[in-house]
Design an enzyme around this catalytic site. Structure first.
Site, PDB file in Angstrom:
ATOM      1  N   ALA A  29      80.417  35.422  16.127  1.00  0.00           N
ATOM      2  CA  ALA A  29      81.476  35.078  15.180  1.00  0.00           C
ATOM      3  C   ALA A  29      82.749  34.896  16.014  1.00  0.00           C
ATOM      4  CB  ALA A  29      81.638  36.190  14.163  1.00  0.00           C
ATOM      5  N   GLY A  38      90.585  40.182  15.228  1.00  0.00           N
ATOM      6  CA  GLY A  38      89.117  40.208  15.391  1.00  0.00           C
ATOM      7  C   GLY A  38      88.426  40.000  14.068  1.00  0.00           C
ATOM      8  N   ASN A  39      87.159  40.317  14.006  1.00  0.00           N
ATOM      9  CA  ASN A  39      86.429  40.217  12.733  1.00  0.00           C
ATOM     10  C   ASN A  39      85.363  41.310  12.695  1.00  0.00           C
ATOM     11  OD1 ASN A  39      83.824  39.099  13.816  1.00  0.00           O
ATOM     12  ND2 ASN A  39      85.210  37.478  14.473  1.00  0.00           N
ATOM     13  N   HIS A  40      84.666  41.395  11.551  1.00  0.00           N
ATOM     14  CA  HIS A  40      83.746  42.520  11.330  1.00  0.00           C
ATOM     15  C   HIS A  40      82.348  42.312  11.899  1.00  0.00           C
ATOM     16  CE1 HIS A  40      86.559  44.715   8.926  1.00  0.00           C
ATOM     17  NE2 HIS A  40      86.735  43.699   8.102  1.00  0.00           N
TER      18      HIS A  40
END
Ligand code: CTP
Length: 403
Positions: free
Chosen positions: A280, A212-214
């Site tokens: 994102a 995943g990402n932030h």
């Protein structure tokens, strides 16, 4: 939530018997979440007390430019009051006040404030039936509407004189609904549908792990709230995010992976006027998802990744009427990379963030953006809260739609 929520309402009360109903009117405005300030003409105090109205509005009531008796009294600035208001309502509006409004007379604080106000002005006439019918009153009503003021028409019924006919001030509930409906019908995105992606995507590795990402989703959710407040119906397709939004015009569709986001976007894209892809999205996902939890070993673990579908690009390939807006998060050669994305993904506009700018990017509450359109016109904005950045983005889209 009422469209009046958070709005500043300036209520002007003139000397008619219907003034007694303004107590309920103030309560209704307060209940809808508006902030209320009241200005009374001196004679209207014979019909309802300032104490009642200041108690209900939780604000001082103004009626003179200053109090002659009180040496410490400050000047009640009609210009400040006029500029403070998001809307002004004059109710009841007597024949005398209506006539003075048409002539620009300002021999009391209410009239001087009316002349200073830049906001929409509503007025609710109230008088006896023959006064209402008089050509002079009819001419005042016509002139005020020609100035752009909005009339809340008087109704028919029993009047204070005992006569029956037209001239009764509209009921407080009806006045509030009238104003709400009028404001809603004038919202710049009224009738427009918006598809919006927000947040990260999670790409499963096994039943318990993911890539995943932030991304927090804050930017996308702020855009959703701004657009809905301006009248748009929003399909908010969100990856996993803790953000919450409650608005009757926002339909939240939760997804997890890039593939799910792709399907949800394609389901709604044909029916929308605008699409803003702020999510994102993961560019890669594990080629094979393990069905069982992967066990720890002493050797290195290699996970083969394959590209996800580029949702934005796929929408650019099929877009018709839709205004398509992408986001670009860059670390170097920002402007030229963003321009390449406009061409590659067939966009009408791109919102560029640079990770080199302090305060821009994923998790924080601020952002710094440059908006570039398909003619490569650039507009750079200073560092702002994400809520204010959302307003800049939506205003830029409204400008583009109205060309
Ligand atoms: N985007 C998308 N689908 C993807 C990847 C990105 O819809 N699979 C969208 C994002 O929501 C954003 C835009 O494409 O609006 C730009 O994303 P970004 O990651 O900056 O660009 P990429 O095209 O992925 O290029 P790169 O990562 O090489 O900069």
């Amino acid at each position: 939530m009422s469209i009046l929520h958070g709005k500043k309402v300036l209520l002007g009360i003139t000397a008619g018997i219907a003034a007694y109903k303004t107590a309920s009117l103030v309560r209704l405005f307060i209940k809808s979440g508006a902030e209320v300030k009241v200005i009374m003409t001196p004679a209207s105090k014979d019909f309802i007390t300032p104490l009642t109205l200041s108690t209900l509005s939780k604000n001082p009531v103004y009626s003179t430019f200053y109090d002659k008796e009180d040496e410490n009294e400050l000047w009640n600035n009609h210009v400040d009051l006029g500029l403070w208001a998001d809307i002004m309502l004059i109710a009841p509006a007597t024949a005398n006040t209506l006539s003075k409004m048409t002539n620009g007379s300002c021999d009391n604080l209410l009239l001087a404030t009316y002349l200073s106000a830049k906001c929409p002005v509503y007025f609710a006439p109230a008088m006896d039936l023959d006064m209402y019918k008089h050509p002079s009153t009819k001419s005042s009503l016509k002139s005020l509407q020609a100035f752009g003021n909005i009339m809340i028409p008087a109704t028919s019924g029993e009047l204070a004189s005992g006569l029956v006919g037209e001239g009764r001030m509209a009921e407080p509930e009806d006045m509030v609904s009238f104003i709400e409906n009028d404001m809603l019908s004038k919202l710049p995105l009224k009738g427009k549908k918006l598809l919006l992606t927000a947040g990260p995507t999670y790409e499963a590795i096994d039943p318990v792990r993911f890539i995943g990402n932030h991304s927090s989703g804050k930017m996308g959710f702020a855009i959703a709230a701004t657009a809905a407040n301006l009248g748009a119906e929003v399909f908010l397709i969100s990856g996993p995010s803790h953000q919450v939004i409650q608005h009757s015009l926002v339909h939240r569709i939760n997804v997890t992976s890039a593939e799910e986001m792709y399907s949800a976007c394609h389901k709604h894209f044909a029916e929308v006027d605008i699409a803003i892809l702020s999510a994102a999205v993961a560019d890669y996902r594990p080629k094979n998802i393990a069905t069982q939890k992967i066990k720890k070993k002493d050797t290195a673990l290699v996970i083969e990744l394959e590209p996800t579908k580029d949702i934005l690009k796929s929408l650019g390939e099929i877009k018709k009427q839709q205004l398509l807006v992408g986001f670009a998060l860059e670390t170097n050669d920002e402007i030229s990379n963003a321009k390449k994305k406009i061409e590659k993904k067939n966009l009408d506009m791109i919102v560029l963030n640079s990770l080199r700018d302090k305060g821009a990017g994923f998790a924080g509450d601020t952002n710094k953006i440059t908006i570039i359109d398909s003619d490569f016109k650039e507009k750079t904005f200073p560092l702002k809260s994400k809520k204010d950045v959302a307003k800049d983005i939506v205003n830029q889209i409204i400008d583009k739609l109205s060309i």
